[in-house]
Scaffold this motif. Structure first.
Motif, PDB file in Angstrom:
ATOM      1  N   ALA A  54       0.553  -1.298   0.408  1.00  0.00           N
ATOM      2  CA  ALA A  54       0.207   0.040   0.300  1.00  0.00           C
ATOM      3  C   ALA A  54       0.726   1.367   0.009  1.00  0.00           C
ATOM      4  O   ALA A  54       0.473   1.587  -0.468  1.00  0.00           O
ATOM      5  CB  ALA A  54      -0.824   0.397   0.817  1.00  0.00           C
ATOM      6  N   THR A  55       2.416   1.165   0.482  1.00  0.00           N
ATOM      7  CA  THR A  55       2.920   2.396   0.523  1.00  0.00           C
ATOM      8  C   THR A  55       4.002   2.198  -0.025  1.00  0.00           C
ATOM      9  O   THR A  55       4.919   2.917   0.469  1.00  0.00           O
ATOM     10  CB  THR A  55       3.401   3.214   2.222  1.00  0.00           C
ATOM     11  N   HIS A  56       4.436   1.366  -0.712  1.00  0.00           N
ATOM     12  CA  HIS A  56       5.872   0.699  -1.450  1.00  0.00           C
ATOM     13  C   HIS A  56       5.305   0.912  -2.463  1.00  0.00           C
ATOM     14  O   HIS A  56       4.548  -0.806  -2.861  1.00  0.00           O
ATOM     15  CB  HIS A  56       6.461  -0.388  -0.818  1.00  0.00           C
ATOM     16  N   SER A  57       6.098   0.902  -3.777  1.00  0.00           N
ATOM     17  CA  SER A  57       6.055   0.885  -5.161  1.00  0.00           C
ATOM     18  C   SER A  57       6.796  -0.575  -5.086  1.00  0.00           C
ATOM     19  O   SER A  57       7.674  -1.109  -4.573  1.00  0.00           O
ATOM     20  CB  SER A  57       6.346   0.937  -6.456  1.00  0.00           C
ATOM     21  N   PRO A  58       6.448  -1.720  -6.208  1.00  0.00           N
ATOM     22  CA  PRO A  58       7.005  -2.301  -6.795  1.00  0.00           C
ATOM     23  C   PRO A  58       8.772  -2.515  -6.685  1.00  0.00           C
ATOM     24  O   PRO A  58       8.973  -3.482  -6.384  1.00  0.00           O
ATOM     25  CB  PRO A  58       6.070  -3.362  -7.573  1.00  0.00           C
ATOM     26  N   ALA A  59       9.250  -1.071  -7.750  1.00  0.00           N
ATOM     27  CA  ALA A  59       9.548  -1.195  -7.405  1.00  0.00           C
ATOM     28  C   ALA A  59      10.681  -0.883  -6.524  1.00  0.00           C
ATOM     29  O   ALA A  59      11.951  -1.225  -6.196  1.00  0.00           O
ATOM     30  CB  ALA A  59      10.402  -0.170  -8.145  1.00  0.00           C
ATOM     31  N   ASP A  60       9.950  -0.719  -5.243  1.00  0.00           N
ATOM     32  CA  ASP A  60      10.263   0.167  -4.249  1.00  0.00           C
ATOM     33  C   ASP A  60      11.284  -1.610  -3.500  1.00  0.00           C
ATOM     34  O   ASP A  60      12.202  -1.277  -2.802  1.00  0.00           O
ATOM     35  CB  ASP A  60      10.008   1.047  -2.990  1.00  0.00           C
ATOM     36  N   VAL A  61      10.279  -2.310  -3.160  1.00  0.00           N
ATOM     37  CA  VAL A  61      10.685  -3.518  -2.875  1.00  0.00           C
ATOM     38  C   VAL A  61      11.537  -4.461  -3.707  1.00  0.00           C
ATOM     39  O   VAL A  61      11.933  -5.417  -3.017  1.00  0.00           O
ATOM     40  CB  VAL A  61       9.088  -4.392  -3.099  1.00  0.00           C
ATOM     41  N   GLY A  62      11.469  -4.224  -4.748  1.00  0.00           N
ATOM     42  CA  GLY A  62      12.852  -5.585  -5.585  1.00  0.00           C
ATOM     43  C   GLY A  62      14.603  -4.707  -5.047  1.00  0.00           C
ATOM     44  O   GLY A  62      15.137  -4.928  -4.984  1.00  0.00           O
ATOM     45  N   HIS A  63      14.061  -2.786  -5.049  1.00  0.00           N
ATOM     46  CA  HIS A  63      15.707  -2.433  -4.339  1.00  0.00           C
ATOM     47  C   HIS A  63      15.870  -2.706  -3.297  1.00  0.00           C
ATOM     48  O   HIS A  63      17.290  -3.317  -2.415  1.00  0.00           O
ATOM     49  CB  HIS A  63      15.455  -1.036  -4.208  1.00  0.00           C
ATOM     50  N   LYS A  64      14.532  -3.117  -2.163  1.00  0.00           N
ATOM     51  CA  LYS A  64      14.905  -3.237  -0.954  1.00  0.00           C
ATOM     52  C   LYS A  64      15.530  -3.978  -0.953  1.00  0.00           C
ATOM     53  O   LYS A  64      16.299  -4.569   0.365  1.00  0.00           O
ATOM     54  CB  LYS A  64      13.616  -2.502  -0.196  1.00  0.00           C
ATOM     55  N   ALA A  65      14.955  -5.756  -1.612  1.00  0.00           N
ATOM     56  CA  ALA A  65      15.286  -7.055  -1.333  1.00  0.00           C
ATOM     57  C   ALA A  65      16.809  -7.034  -1.523  1.00  0.00           C
ATOM     58  O   ALA A  65      17.454  -7.458  -0.610  1.00  0.00           O
ATOM     59  CB  ALA A  65      14.263  -7.681  -1.858  1.00  0.00           C
ATOM     60  N   LEU A  66      17.172  -6.643  -2.347  1.00  0.00           N
ATOM     61  CA  LEU A  66      18.717  -6.926  -2.917  1.00  0.00           C
ATOM     62  C   LEU A  66      19.392  -5.752  -1.773  1.00  0.00           C
ATOM     63  O   LEU A  66      20.121  -6.345  -1.579  1.00  0.00           O
ATOM     64  CB  LEU A  66      19.076  -6.230  -4.014  1.00  0.00           C
ATOM     65  N   ALA A  67      18.974  -4.696  -1.441  1.00  0.00           N
ATOM     66  CA  ALA A  67      19.919  -3.703  -0.706  1.00  0.00           C
ATOM     67  C   ALA A  67      19.773  -4.636   0.552  1.00  0.00           C
ATOM     68  O   ALA A  67      21.233  -4.604   1.212  1.00  0.00           O
ATOM     69  CB  ALA A  67      18.940  -2.141  -0.374  1.00  0.00           C
ATOM     70  N   THR A  68      19.094  -4.695   0.760  1.00  0.00           N
ATOM     71  CA  THR A  68      19.163  -5.347   2.345  1.00  0.00           C
ATOM     72  C   THR A  68      20.029  -6.222   2.469  1.00  0.00           C
ATOM     73  O   THR A  68      20.723  -6.669   2.909  1.00  0.00           O
ATOM     74  CB  THR A  68      17.757  -5.504   3.086  1.00  0.00           C
ATOM     75  N   ALA A  69      20.258  -7.894   1.235  1.00  0.00           N
ATOM     76  CA  ALA A  69      20.792  -8.560   1.149  1.00  0.00           C
ATOM     77  C   ALA A  69      22.525  -8.157   1.015  1.00  0.00           C
ATOM     78  O   ALA A  69      23.130  -8.871   1.984  1.00  0.00           O
ATOM     79  CB  ALA A  69      20.831  -9.045  -0.058  1.00  0.00           C
ATOM     80  N   LEU A  70      22.734  -6.859  -0.091  1.00  0.00           N
ATOM     81  CA  LEU A  70      23.779  -6.701  -0.089  1.00  0.00           C
ATOM     82  C   LEU A  70      24.758  -6.479   1.242  1.00  0.00           C
ATOM     83  O   LEU A  70      25.674  -5.996   1.646  1.00  0.00           O
ATOM     84  CB  LEU A  70      24.165  -5.241  -1.234  1.00  0.00           C
ATOM     85  N   SER A  71      23.205  -5.479   2.426  1.00  0.00           N
ATOM     86  CA  SER A  71      24.029  -4.624   3.272  1.00  0.00           C
ATOM     87  C   SER A  71      25.063  -5.721   4.699  1.00  0.00           C
ATOM     88  O   SER A  71      25.953  -5.129   5.126  1.00  0.00           O
ATOM     89  CB  SER A  71      23.187  -4.281   4.161  1.00  0.00           C
ATOM     90  N   ASP A  72      24.580  -7.266   4.688  1.00  0.00           N
ATOM     91  CA  ASP A  72      25.036  -7.626   5.071  1.00  0.00           C
ATOM     92  C   ASP A  72      26.321  -8.212   4.605  1.00  0.00           C
ATOM     93  O   ASP A  72      27.711  -8.256   5.053  1.00  0.00           O
ATOM     94  CB  ASP A  72      24.585  -9.289   5.065  1.00  0.00           C
TER      95      ASP A  72
END
Ligand SMILES: [Mg+2]
Length: 321
Positions: A54-72
């Motif tokens: 409702a508050t995140h676009s699909p693009a936000d989700v794709g970005h966030k999923a990879l960014a949080t993994a890369l953060s590790d």
């Protein structure tokens, strides 16, 4: 569009594989030329838990999923290599949305030198994205764990804190009189986190003794680091590098600003310890601002001297949505 066509469209949305990758999507398994040390982490984000469609676009989700993994990988000091992505797709998510998600993920992969080398697509009741990432290092001593802090080390952090938690509060409908620019930066902080990959490598090279990425909030993640290293961290609450707008959001929400900053999750900055005589080298090479928060000393847990107004020791860290 049928499943095979969707998978083909996803494949086309990905950029060409990096030179380390011998075989990627299109075979039964990926083949990668290895370097001496493989650093692997896996991360899952789910609708309603880590983001809200409702508050995140699909693009936000794709970005966030990879960014949080890369953060590790950043927190280990590794160089990013490959990502493997599993998409669990609900029936009401259109193919256009799926491709928007994949393109944003592919964009971040391109920016960070990561190859999406494989994946899977399944149907599910809600959107779940799982990303496994592999990073590389040529020698073990260029990698940093959580357990290497020594007594007397300086405690430092990259960038700014509290922005993602403030952004989440704004997404929840909190009214403030912040200007649009600050508001947008807080929302972006929450929706589009940055993995501090270059800083992580620079800190490792400069002599960081322990490192962790801030996913659950400073108070909680600092405690993980203290426990793994078997000592205490003293963090002067007055030094916390608060992102612009956090104080205003805290005031509007009736929360203490230090508590919001220390307990707020999802900033994905790096918390690290480093010998004092390595600080200047770290600062010169990190490529992002570093803030001295305190020092490591004998004992256990995390102490926050200077936080008179709020009992930060009681801060439990961030609870998702
Ligand atoms: Mg982590």
């Amino acid at each position: 569009v049928g499943e095979l066509a969707l998978i083909e469209a996803i494949r086309q949305a990905l950029s060409a594989p990096g030179e380390r990758v011998v075989r990627s999507t299109g075979d039964d398994a990926a083949v990668v030329r290895s370097r001496p040390f493989a650093v692997t982490s896996i991360d899952t984000v789910a609708d309603g838990v880590h983001f809200d469609l409702a508050t995140h676009s699909p693009a936000d989700v794709g970005h966030k999923a990879l960014a949080t993994a890369l953060s590790d990988l950043a927190a280990m000091g590794a160089e990013p290599g490959e990502a493997y992505v599993a998409l669990a797709l609900p029936p009401d998510l259109g193919d256009g949305d799926v491709l928007e998600l994949v393109r944003a993920l592919a964009d971040l992969a391109g920016e960070t030198g990561t190859t999406v080398a494989g994946g899977d697509v399944v149907s599910a009741p809600g959107l779940v994205v799982t990303v496994s990432v592999t990073g590389w290092a040529d020698s073990e001593d260029r990698l940093v764990g959580r357990d290497g802090t020594r007594i007397g080390d300086v405690v430092g952090v990259t960038g700014e804190l509290g922005g993602a938690a403030a952004g989440l509060a704004l997404l929840g409908g909190l009214e403030t009189d912040l200007g649009d620019e600050v508001k947008d930066s807080l929302l972006t902080r929450h929706r589009r986190p940055t993995a501090r990959l270059a800083a992580g490598r620079a800190l490792a090279a400069a002599g960081a003794t322990a490192m962790i990425d801030l996913s659950d909030g400073l108070a909680t993640d600092a405690r993980h680091l203290a426990r793994a290293s078997g000592l205490a961290l003293e963090i002067d609450a007055g030094t916390l590098p608060m992102a612009d707008g956090v104080a205003e959001v805290a005031a509007a929400a009736g929360r203490n600003e230090l508590e919001l900053t220390a307990a707020g999750g999802d900033d994905y900055e790096l918390l690290f310890t480093i010998p004092a005589d390595c600080w200047a080298a770290a600062e010169a090479t990190a490529g992002v601002s570093l803030t001295r928060l305190g020092r490591a000393l004998e004992g256990t847990g995390v102490q926050f001297p200077g936080a008179d107004a709020v009992d930060l020791d009681a801060v439990r860290g961030y609870e998702h949505l």
